[in-house]
Design a protein around this motif. Sequence first.
Motif, PDB file in Angstrom:
ATOM      1  N   VAL A 106      -1.614 -23.451   3.481  1.00 61.74           N
ATOM      2  CA  VAL A 106      -2.601 -21.922   3.969  1.00 61.74           C
ATOM      3  C   VAL A 106      -2.294 -21.155   3.184  1.00 61.74           C
ATOM      4  O   VAL A 106      -0.572 -20.640   2.803  1.00 61.74           O
ATOM      5  N   VAL A 107      -2.653 -20.335   2.659  1.00 60.69           N
ATOM      6  CA  VAL A 107      -3.072 -19.061   1.333  1.00 60.69           C
ATOM      7  C   VAL A 107      -2.393 -17.609   2.243  1.00 60.69           C
ATOM      8  O   VAL A 107      -3.906 -17.486   2.904  1.00 60.69           O
ATOM      9  N   MET A 108      -1.937 -16.912   2.135  1.00 61.85           N
ATOM     10  CA  MET A 108      -1.800 -15.503   3.209  1.00 61.85           C
ATOM     11  C   MET A 108      -1.954 -14.358   2.321  1.00 61.85           C
ATOM     12  O   MET A 108      -0.628 -14.610   1.285  1.00 61.85           O
ATOM     13  N   CYS A 109      -2.776 -13.660   2.393  1.00 58.92           N
ATOM     14  CA  CYS A 109      -2.319 -12.242   1.442  1.00 58.92           C
ATOM     15  C   CYS A 109      -2.957 -10.910   2.402  1.00 58.92           C
ATOM     16  O   CYS A 109      -3.081 -11.614   4.086  1.00 58.92           O
ATOM     17  N   ALA A 110      -2.686 -10.641   2.026  1.00 58.02           N
ATOM     18  CA  ALA A 110      -2.967  -8.818   2.771  1.00 58.02           C
ATOM     19  C   ALA A 110      -4.665  -9.038   3.428  1.00 58.02           C
ATOM     20  O   ALA A 110      -5.463  -9.122   2.233  1.00 58.02           O
ATOM     21  N   GLY A 111      -4.691  -9.316   4.690  1.00 56.81           N
ATOM     22  CA  GLY A 111      -6.064  -9.069   5.356  1.00 56.81           C
ATOM     23  C   GLY A 111      -6.456 -10.371   5.132  1.00 56.81           C
ATOM     24  O   GLY A 111      -8.079 -10.249   5.477  1.00 56.81           O
ATOM     25  N   SER A 112      -5.880 -10.979   4.663  1.00 55.61           N
ATOM     26  CA  SER A 112      -6.817 -12.863   4.577  1.00 55.61           C
ATOM     27  C   SER A 112      -5.901 -14.409   4.611  1.00 55.61           C
ATOM     28  O   SER A 112      -4.618 -13.533   4.469  1.00 55.61           O
TER      29      SER A 112
END
Length: 276
Positions: A106-112
């Motif tokens: 699961v990859v996360m970045c700002a807003g996603s």
Amino acid sequence: MRDYDALILDLDGTLLKDDGTIPPATRIALQRISAEDIHVMIATGRSEQSAEPVIQDLGILNPSVIYNGAAIWCPREKRLIEERHLADDHLECLLSFAEVEGLLPVVMCAGSKRALSPSSEIFNYALHDMKDIEIVSEAEMRVERPIRLSLFSDRHQDTDSFARSVRNVSSTDAYLTWFPLNLLPSHRDSPLQVVDIQPQCEGKKEALRYLQESRGICANRCVAIGDAPNDIPMVEAAGLGVAMGNGMDELKEVANRVIGSNNSAAIAELVDELWP
């Protein structure tokens, strides 16, 4: 004269009861000291999407450490005011490792938040309470400005061995945190192990750095409360480090005090003792 000027709180297993709510007495106590100019700050491993509803519900809208120290979220402005990123080649290496090992990334970045389609019902359930997660293609996992990659394993019997295997293929300066998924109340029956890979940072100790820089509050004037090993950096560095009674032994060993469980009014009682 008071001994402490700030209180830093973890969310899951600390501020929140097992049902995901804030104990009423704790809410009243925190709002009281906030009105008396004690700085109340959240420090969590959650993303901004997941932490934001709790912060709004608490009603104390100070900047909060999220992603285990890799970013700081401003709930008033609804934006990240600090963020660090995994290098693109590091993310690529880890995603390739996940594919070979049969892990769920699961990859996360700002807003996603993005994940590949789960290969089993066990993996699918791990995602059921992740707010706003998207199921995407492999190409779409290569996001710009990634803040965290979470890897879920059904092949490892314990988190330490899983973390070692991830560390062997990970950047040496990455900040890793790991835990059994069944630590979370909504996943008590899960057999999965989780490793979170964040860019280089000092974990939740970043809360103390931020308070010093933005408010002039030094670490020995702070109280930090948590329940898990990812809380150790802030609990060890704070003037008063506190472990919840329901917390893990690794944290209790380094804390100055151990209080009651997250399902009790233990935090409210501590607040009333320290700031009568």
